[in-house]
Design an enzyme around this catalytic site. Sequence first.
Site, mmCIF file in Angstrom:
data_model
loop_
_atom_site.group_PDB
_atom_site.id
_atom_site.type_symbol
_atom_site.label_atom_id
_atom_site.label_comp_id
_atom_site.label_asym_id
_atom_site.label_seq_id
_atom_site.Cartn_x
_atom_site.Cartn_y
_atom_site.Cartn_z
ATOM 1 N N LYS A 1 0.846 -1.212 0.000
ATOM 2 C CA LYS A 1 0.000 0.000 0.000
ATOM 3 C C LYS A 1 0.877 1.256 0.000
ATOM 4 O O LYS A 1 0.758 2.145 0.848
ATOM 5 C CB LYS A 1 -0.966 -0.003 1.180
ATOM 6 C CG LYS A 1 -1.907 -1.201 1.144
ATOM 7 C CD LYS A 1 -3.314 -0.855 1.501
ATOM 8 C CE LYS A 1 -4.247 -2.012 1.224
ATOM 9 N NZ LYS A 1 -3.883 -3.293 1.813
ATOM 10 N N TYR B 1 10.010 9.632 -4.203
ATOM 11 C CA TYR B 1 11.335 9.020 -4.033
ATOM 12 C C TYR B 1 11.261 7.807 -3.116
ATOM 13 O O TYR B 1 11.737 6.711 -3.455
ATOM 14 C CB TYR B 1 12.331 10.048 -3.482
ATOM 15 C CG TYR B 1 13.693 9.436 -3.263
ATOM 16 C CD1 TYR B 1 14.486 9.057 -4.337
ATOM 17 C CD2 TYR B 1 14.155 9.182 -1.961
ATOM 18 C CE1 TYR B 1 15.724 8.455 -4.135
ATOM 19 C CE2 TYR B 1 15.384 8.577 -1.754
ATOM 20 C CZ TYR B 1 16.164 8.216 -2.843
ATOM 21 O OH TYR B 1 17.376 7.603 -2.646
ATOM 22 N N THR B 2 10.630 7.984 -1.953
ATOM 23 C CA THR B 2 10.534 6.876 -0.996
ATOM 24 C C THR B 2 9.703 5.745 -1.592
ATOM 25 O O THR B 2 10.026 4.556 -1.428
ATOM 26 C CB THR B 2 9.903 7.371 0.327
ATOM 27 O OG1 THR B 2 10.560 8.565 0.716
ATOM 28 C CG2 THR B 2 10.021 6.331 1.419
ATOM 29 N N SER C 1 -12.124 -1.536 1.439
ATOM 30 C CA SER C 1 -13.347 -2.325 1.572
ATOM 31 C C SER C 1 -13.954 -2.235 2.972
ATOM 32 O O SER C 1 -15.105 -2.594 3.188
ATOM 33 C CB SER C 1 -13.051 -3.794 1.253
ATOM 34 O OG SER C 1 -12.001 -4.273 2.079
HETATM 35 P P1 BMP Z 1 -9.515 -10.979 4.394
HETATM 36 O O1 BMP Z 1 -10.098 -11.864 3.278
HETATM 37 O O2 BMP Z 1 -8.920 -11.779 5.518
HETATM 38 O O3 BMP Z 1 -10.470 -9.929 4.851
HETATM 39 O O4 BMP Z 1 -8.242 -10.233 3.779
HETATM 40 C C1 BMP Z 1 -8.356 -9.250 2.803
HETATM 41 C C2 BMP Z 1 -6.983 -8.812 2.325
HETATM 42 O O5 BMP Z 1 -7.134 -7.783 1.361
HETATM 43 C C3 BMP Z 1 -6.065 -8.249 3.406
HETATM 44 O O6 BMP Z 1 -4.729 -8.578 3.063
HETATM 45 C C4 BMP Z 1 -6.269 -6.748 3.295
HETATM 46 O O7 BMP Z 1 -5.122 -6.036 3.690
HETATM 47 C C5 BMP Z 1 -6.511 -6.581 1.802
HETATM 48 N N1 BMP Z 1 -7.370 -5.415 1.455
HETATM 49 C C6 BMP Z 1 -8.651 -5.306 1.942
HETATM 50 O O8 BMP Z 1 -9.139 -6.150 2.690
HETATM 51 N N2 BMP Z 1 -9.416 -4.227 1.546
HETATM 52 C C7 BMP Z 1 -8.944 -3.257 0.731
HETATM 53 O O9 BMP Z 1 -9.681 -2.333 0.413
HETATM 54 C C8 BMP Z 1 -7.641 -3.378 0.233
HETATM 55 C C9 BMP Z 1 -6.864 -4.470 0.591
HETATM 56 O O10 BMP Z 1 -5.645 -4.594 0.115
#
Ligand code: BMP
Length: 209
Positions: free
Chosen positions: A59, A65-66, A114
């Site tokens: 993410k 740069y970083t 999400s």
């Molecule tokens: P889970 O099915 O256990 O809820 O995992 C969902 C994965 O998707 C996690 O790695 C979470 O960091 C990533 N994720 C998410 O759930 N919602 C987002 O909007 C973006 C994500 O990368």
Amino acid sequence: MVGLILALDVMDEKKAFEIAEKTAEWINLIKVNYPLVLSAGVDVIKKLSKFKKVIADFKISDIPYTSSLISRMAFENGAFAVICHGFAGSDTLRAVKDVAGEYGGEVYVVTELSSPGGVEFLQKVSNSIAVLAKDIGCDGIIAPATRPERVRELREIVGDLKVICPGVGVQGGRIEDIKELVDYIIVGRSIYLAKDPKKEAKKIYELLK
Ligand code: BMP
């Protein structure tokens, strides 16, 4: 057919390999995030790549740069794709994309999370983030399976870019609501916390047909 991405958010390297090995037949890609990389080290990406190609979900959201340094770490260590946050802006996205280009790698951009908090701030700008991802030529976007109506709108914006949806299962998103709109779903806990991860991965795979 919609592809299945396993989110391996476990903290134990041995467990990660065990689950990757058991589920490999039924998944298309593996996604690693900070929990595993911070506990096992970044070379876990290369090690897991023997099962499936790995997306580094860092993410990325820093100054260009970083962000480019973080991207380079991911690709140098075997990732085939990275995930970055669109809210960081066009300069950061371009920096990440430039590094990806050196490695023939892919870049996926988070539009709105999400989780419920995704509507508080990100949703107000997520359509613009999707436009930006498309304009810059990123490979796809991350859109919320928990809000199918948003997935539909974001799909319309990005056209043939890939749409990847996390939030299925534990977060409440349902495959049947998004299946026609997406290229991949991301599933973590429903698989790696299941008594039988292989059986669960197979079950989800069958639902994606
Ligand atoms: P889970 O099915 O256990 O809820 O995992 C969902 C994965 O998707 C996690 O790695 C979470 O960091 C990533 N994720 C998410 O759930 N919602 C987002 O909007 C973006 C994500 O990368």
